[in-house]
Design a protein around this motif. Structure first.
Motif: not given
Length: 197
Positions: A15-16, A18-19, A22-24, A85, A102-103
């Motif tokens: 999760p970290l 990916t955050l 990807k998400y950033y 999502e 993705k989460f």
């Protein structure tokens, strides 16, 4: 990590990562530079949760037999969350809204693995298939080597015409053969350091 008192930190890796990776970039609308893209595409941190879960369950470090009457509805609910999502990603301009990274995908895949684990741990089910056991024994090597295997296979013209899920089966089997042969050549100790088994 799995055998230490800090084993719960392992759940934060994917999760970290990916955050950060990807998400950033999705939320800021920017693109990672070449080095960051190269790092992200080769370390497979986004899939770490699945490997870690298998490691903990397979080595009996944790037990996770949850009632199927709760797990199955949660699984289908998680698929709806994935669609939502994915739609959100699409609205932000993402080109691959069906990505595994993705989460909501983590949640769906984890629930699926827990359901399978629960079914396989029923007292009347006994898996004695040598190939499946071997596949599990070499799973870490497969996890580490499959990106390289994909890169090699993509250079073979006939492979590019093979569609999912057959291409995925070919990647897993080729990675397994690579790890199996590597283990036989390198021996137990060196194979351990190389992550083949």
């Amino acid at each position: 990590l799995a055998k230490s008192k800090y084993r719960h930190l392992g759940w934060l890796v994917a999760p970290l990562a990916t955050l950060i990776f990807k998400y950033y970039y999705l939320f800021t609308g920017t693109t990672p530079n070449t080095y960051i893209s190269l790092f992200w595409s080769n370390v497979c941190l986004g899939w770490f949760t699945f490997y870690y879960l298998g490691l903990l369950l397979g080595n009996k470090i944790i037990k996770a037999n949850y009632p199927l009457k709760i797990m199955v509805p949660l699984y289908f609910l998680s698929i709806l969350v994935q669609v939502a999502e994915g739609y959100g990603w699409w609205l932000m301009g993402a080109s691959n809204v069906g990505t595994q990274i993705k989460f909501s995908s983590f949640i769906t895949s984890t629930l699926f693995l827990l359901i399978v684990n629960t079914i396989l741990n029923r007292p009347y089910i006994d898996i004695k298939n040598r190939f499946l056991r071997s596949l599990g024994d070499y799973s870490f090597g497969i996890y580490l080597s499959h990106i390289l295997v994909i890169m090699i296979l993509e250079r073979i013209p006939i492979y590019s015409g093979i569609m999912f899920p057959v291409n995925s089966v070919i990647v897993v089997l080729t990675s397994w053969i690579f790890c199996y042969c590597g283990y036989r050549i390198c021996g137990k100790k060196l194979s351990g350091w190389l992550g083949l088994k």
